[in-house]
Design an enzyme around this catalytic site. Structure first.
Site, mmCIF file in Angstrom:
data_model
loop_
_atom_site.group_PDB
_atom_site.id
_atom_site.type_symbol
_atom_site.label_atom_id
_atom_site.label_comp_id
_atom_site.label_asym_id
_atom_site.label_seq_id
_atom_site.Cartn_x
_atom_site.Cartn_y
_atom_site.Cartn_z
ATOM 1 N N CYS A 79 6.971 4.481 2.761
ATOM 2 C CA CYS A 79 7.936 3.396 2.565
ATOM 3 C C CYS A 79 9.098 3.855 1.659
ATOM 4 O O CYS A 79 9.914 4.644 2.109
ATOM 5 C CB CYS A 79 7.227 2.165 2.056
ATOM 6 S SG CYS A 79 8.135 0.666 2.419
ATOM 7 N N HIS A 172 2.499 1.232 4.805
ATOM 8 C CA HIS A 172 1.708 1.564 3.609
ATOM 9 C C HIS A 172 0.254 1.879 3.958
ATOM 10 O O HIS A 172 -0.613 0.997 3.820
ATOM 11 C CB HIS A 172 1.719 0.377 2.633
ATOM 12 C CG HIS A 172 3.024 0.152 1.969
ATOM 13 N ND1 HIS A 172 3.394 0.802 0.819
ATOM 14 C CD2 HIS A 172 4.065 -0.650 2.305
ATOM 15 C CE1 HIS A 172 4.604 0.405 0.457
ATOM 16 N NE2 HIS A 172 5.031 -0.475 1.340
ATOM 17 N N GLU A 174 -1.782 3.269 2.258
ATOM 18 C CA GLU A 174 -2.584 3.160 1.034
ATOM 19 C C GLU A 174 -3.056 1.721 0.790
ATOM 20 O O GLU A 174 -3.843 1.481 -0.120
ATOM 21 C CB GLU A 174 -1.801 3.691 -0.175
ATOM 22 C CG GLU A 174 -0.623 2.851 -0.649
ATOM 23 C CD GLU A 174 0.647 3.005 0.203
ATOM 24 O OE1 GLU A 174 0.560 3.554 1.315
ATOM 25 O OE2 GLU A 174 1.705 2.554 -0.262
HETATM 26 N N1 GLN Z 1 12.697 -1.777 0.581
HETATM 27 C C1 GLN Z 1 12.230 -0.838 -0.376
HETATM 28 C C2 GLN Z 1 13.289 0.189 -0.729
HETATM 29 O O1 GLN Z 1 14.333 0.192 -0.223
HETATM 30 C C3 GLN Z 1 10.984 -0.121 0.112
HETATM 31 C C4 GLN Z 1 9.856 -1.083 0.170
HETATM 32 C C5 GLN Z 1 8.509 -0.474 -0.052
HETATM 33 O O2 GLN Z 1 8.338 0.670 -0.488
HETATM 34 N N2 GLN Z 1 7.528 -1.284 0.186
HETATM 35 O O3 GLN Z 1 13.050 1.009 -1.547
#
Ligand code: GLN
Length: 197
Positions: A79, A172, A174
């Site tokens: 992410c 994610h 995790e």
């Molecule tokens: N939207 C977040 C960002 O731009 C990422 C979201 C996440 O890691 N769950 O960093």
């Protein structure tokens, strides 16, 4: 018995503990990384989810930007960690640090701000059982280079990709209680350490 793999988790912001638990459950030793010298002697590194702008700012403050870019072992980003690995990010903050270790372009919050979070079953390359993907304000991979392999996709967009020693997920792994993606990362780490030995 072989020494456990030493895996660093970038621990400036985000879901560090969840990654640490998954890695320990898979038999790895975890090192929380907040300073450049903590990268020494690691077999691999995880960049967790969180907020990429905050992570980027803290990485810079800690003097970690160049050392992370120079890290030669396998890296797994989820992410916000995927955003950090990318070569380009749209809808980012101007000057937000990107490591450029993975030949993809991403759009932050690319699944829409309204549908901030959702879950979906994903087909994982080489696996019969689907993988539950937890997406939280996830980045969308909008471009990828020819060397980037797609290991899982959602509605035609890649959501889990690998380019050599770099593995990255827009979701994610995790958070879903399924260790298969972390296992796959540790496989990459084992293969790389054989090549490097
Ligand atoms: N939207 C977040 C960002 O731009 C990422 C979201 C996440 O890691 N769950 O960093």
């Amino acid at each position: 018995m072989a020494e456990p793999l030493r895996i660093g988790v970038l621990a400036v912001q985000g879901d560090v503990r969840e990654h640490a638990t998954m890695l320990q459950d898979a038999g790895a030793e975890v090192v929380e990384v907040r300073r450049p010298q903590e990268l020494d002697g690691l077999d691999g590194l995880v960049l967790p989810g969180g907020e990429s702008t905050a992570i980027g700012r803290l990485v810079r403050l800690a003097g970690l930007e160049e050392p992370l870019r120079a890290f030669r072992g396998p890296v797994f980003g989820t992410c916000a960690g995927l955003i950090l690995l990318a070569r380009a990010a749209s809808d980012g903050v101007p000057g937000q640090p990107l490591l450029g270790l993975l030949d993809v372009a991403v759009r932050r919050n690319g699944y829409g701000r309204q549908v901030a979070s959702f879950e979906a079953d994903l087909d994982l390359a080489g696996e019969a059982e689907p993988l539950r993907g937890v997406f939280i304000r996830a980045p969308r991979i909008t471009e990828r280079g020819p060397g980037v392999e797609v290991l899982a996709a959602l509605d035609g967009d890649p959501v889990l990709v690998q380019e050599g020693r770099i593995l990255a997920a827009s979701f994610h792994p995790e958070l879903a209680g399924d260790g298969r993606v972390h296992e796959r990362f540790l496989e990459i780490v084992r293969e790389e350490s054989c090549v490097g030995a």
